[in-house]
Design a protein around this motif. Sequence first.
Motif, PDB file in Angstrom:
ATOM      1  N   TYR A   1     -12.580   3.109  10.537  1.00 51.39           N
ATOM      2  CA  TYR A   1     -13.413   4.543  10.447  1.00 51.39           C
ATOM      3  C   TYR A   1     -12.084   5.073   9.442  1.00 51.39           C
ATOM      4  N   PHE A   2     -10.637   5.099   9.016  1.00 50.35           N
ATOM      5  CA  PHE A   2     -10.731   5.569   7.859  1.00 50.35           C
ATOM      6  C   PHE A   2     -10.368   4.572   6.299  1.00 50.35           C
ATOM      7  N   GLU A   3     -11.500   3.423   6.343  1.00 52.97           N
ATOM      8  CA  GLU A   3     -11.772   2.801   5.799  1.00 52.97           C
ATOM      9  C   GLU A   3     -10.142   2.773   4.596  1.00 52.97           C
ATOM     10  N   LEU A   4      -9.864   1.234   5.504  1.00 53.83           N
ATOM     11  CA  LEU A   4      -8.377   1.011   4.607  1.00 53.83           C
ATOM     12  C   LEU A   4      -8.406   0.214   5.349  1.00 53.83           C
ATOM     13  N   ASP A   5      -7.404  -1.185   4.814  1.00 56.09           N
ATOM     14  CA  ASP A   5      -7.300  -2.938   5.122  1.00 56.09           C
ATOM     15  C   ASP A   5      -5.963  -2.669   4.729  1.00 56.09           C
ATOM     16  N   ARG A   6      -5.317  -3.842   5.331  1.00 54.26           N
ATOM     17  CA  ARG A   6      -3.570  -4.176   5.718  1.00 54.26           C
ATOM     18  C   ARG A   6      -3.725  -4.824   4.127  1.00 54.26           C
ATOM     19  N   GLN A   7      -3.917  -5.520   3.469  1.00 55.46           N
ATOM     20  CA  GLN A   7      -3.708  -5.606   1.912  1.00 55.46           C
ATOM     21  C   GLN A   7      -3.046  -4.569   1.076  1.00 55.46           C
ATOM     22  N   LEU A   8      -3.715  -3.033   1.696  1.00 59.78           N
ATOM     23  CA  LEU A   8      -3.575  -2.101   0.552  1.00 59.78           C
ATOM     24  C   LEU A   8      -2.297  -1.346   1.431  1.00 59.78           C
ATOM     25  N   LEU A   9      -2.491  -1.439   2.815  1.00 61.30           N
ATOM     26  CA  LEU A   9      -1.706  -1.133   3.623  1.00 61.30           C
ATOM     27  C   LEU A   9      -0.170  -1.389   3.189  1.00 61.30           C
ATOM     28  N   SER A  10      -0.362  -2.319   3.137  1.00 60.61           N
ATOM     29  CA  SER A  10       1.468  -3.393   2.543  1.00 60.61           C
ATOM     30  C   SER A  10       1.674  -3.051   1.560  1.00 60.61           C
ATOM     31  N   ARG A  11       1.023  -2.503   0.710  1.00 63.04           N
ATOM     32  CA  ARG A  11       1.229  -2.120  -1.226  1.00 63.04           C
ATOM     33  C   ARG A  11       1.641  -1.383  -1.043  1.00 63.04           C
ATOM     34  N   VAL A  12       1.015   0.240  -0.266  1.00 64.74           N
ATOM     35  CA  VAL A  12       1.720   1.747  -0.415  1.00 64.74           C
ATOM     36  C   VAL A  12       3.241   1.227   0.629  1.00 64.74           C
ATOM     37  N   LEU A  13       3.429   0.994   1.860  1.00 61.88           N
ATOM     38  CA  LEU A  13       4.637   0.395   3.063  1.00 61.88           C
ATOM     39  C   LEU A  13       5.377   0.191   1.671  1.00 61.88           C
ATOM     40  N   SER A  14       4.765  -0.587   0.723  1.00 63.79           N
ATOM     41  CA  SER A  14       6.517  -1.396   0.065  1.00 63.79           C
ATOM     42  C   SER A  14       6.344  -0.562  -1.512  1.00 63.79           C
ATOM     43  N   THR A  15       5.261   0.688  -1.756  1.00 69.70           N
ATOM     44  CA  THR A  15       6.290   1.520  -2.634  1.00 69.70           C
ATOM     45  C   THR A  15       7.124   2.629  -1.382  1.00 69.70           C
ATOM     46  N   GLY A  16       6.603   2.887   0.213  1.00 65.18           N
ATOM     47  CA  GLY A  16       7.943   3.810   0.428  1.00 65.18           C
ATOM     48  C   GLY A  16       8.921   3.024   0.489  1.00 65.18           C
ATOM     49  N   ILE A  17       9.764   1.758   0.979  1.00 66.16           N
ATOM     50  CA  ILE A  17      10.669   1.163   1.061  1.00 66.16           C
ATOM     51  C   ILE A  17      11.209   0.669  -0.646  1.00 66.16           C
ATOM     52  N   SER A  18      10.869   1.409  -2.013  1.00 68.78           N
ATOM     53  CA  SER A  18      11.348   0.652  -2.094  1.00 68.78           C
ATOM     54  C   SER A  18      12.454   0.532  -3.409  1.00 68.78           C
ATOM     55  N   ARG A  19      12.689   2.104  -3.254  1.00 63.34           N
ATOM     56  CA  ARG A  19      14.100   2.574  -3.598  1.00 63.34           C
ATOM     57  C   ARG A  19      14.961   2.022  -2.439  1.00 63.34           C
ATOM     58  N   GLY A  20      14.660   1.175  -1.612  1.00 65.91           N
ATOM     59  CA  GLY A  20      16.285   0.370  -0.621  1.00 65.91           C
ATOM     60  C   GLY A  20      16.025   1.010   0.472  1.00 65.91           C
ATOM     61  N   ALA A  21      14.851   2.391   0.754  1.00 69.69           N
ATOM     62  CA  ALA A  21      15.071   2.760   2.225  1.00 69.69           C
ATOM     63  C   ALA A  21      14.853   1.754   3.359  1.00 69.69           C
ATOM     64  N   ASP A  22      15.477   2.804   4.490  1.00 67.24           N
ATOM     65  CA  ASP A  22      15.353   1.842   5.821  1.00 67.24           C
ATOM     66  C   ASP A  22      13.678   1.113   6.978  1.00 67.24           C
TER      67      ASP A  22
END
Length: 217
Positions: free
Chosen positions: A18-39
Motif C-alpha cells: 500500500y505504501f509502495e515499500l519493501d523490507r530491504q529499503l526499510l532496513s537501509r533507512v532504519l540503519s541510517t537512523g541508528i548509524s550515529r549510535g542511537a538506541d
Amino acid sequence: MKAQNRDSSFTTHAALEYFELDRQLLSRVLSTGISRGADACELFFQRRRSVSLNLSGHAVREGGVNIIRGVGVRVIKNGRTGYSHTADLSETGMTEAARVAAMIAEGFAGPRTVDTTSHNGGDMRNGQARKLYEESTDDFDVGRARAWLESIDAQCHSLDSRVSRAIVVIQAASERVLVINSEGRIASDDRPLFTAYAGSVAESGDRTEENWESIGL
C-alpha cells in the motif's frame, strides 16, 4: 465507536504494498537512523484522505478533498529523541529524514545495521498486522452524501415553520498507518472516521435563535 480486534486481510505484506515499500529499503533507512549510535529508530508512515461537504440554503455551497501522505522518523539515544518528517517517500527522501533525526538525537558509537527481511511482522509469528477497524476505502459516494445532506435539510425545515435556514456538514476520512522500528517489529492500522453537524436558524419577529447537533463514528 468501540474499537474491536478482528481478523484482517490487511497483512504486513499488504501494508508494505500500500505504501509502495519493501523490507530491504526499510532496513537501509532504519540503519541510517541508528548509524550515529542511537538506541532505536522508528518509522511512522501515514496516508489520510478526507472529504467534506457543506450544505446551506438548500444547496451544497462548499466541498473539498485533502490528502496527506508521508513518514515521520523518531530516533532515540540515551533518553534523547530526534524527530524528522518528509512527504518524499523515495529512498533519498526517507534516508535524509532519518539522518536528520539521528543528528538531532546526537552521538556516534560506530555504525549499526538493521535487518527487517527475516521478520514476518505484527507479533513476529503469524505475519498479521494488528488493526482495530474494518478495512475502509478511499471511495466516497458524493451523490449519496448530497442526498443525505438534502434529506437532513428538509427535515430541519419541516420541524417548525420558523426555521429559516439549515446548515449541514459532513466530514469523512480514511487513514492508514504503518509503523516499523529498528527491532524489526511492524504494526499497521486502518482508521475510518465520519462526523456530521447540523444546525438550524429560527426567526420570529425580531428574535433569532440557532442550535447545533453533531454525531461522530
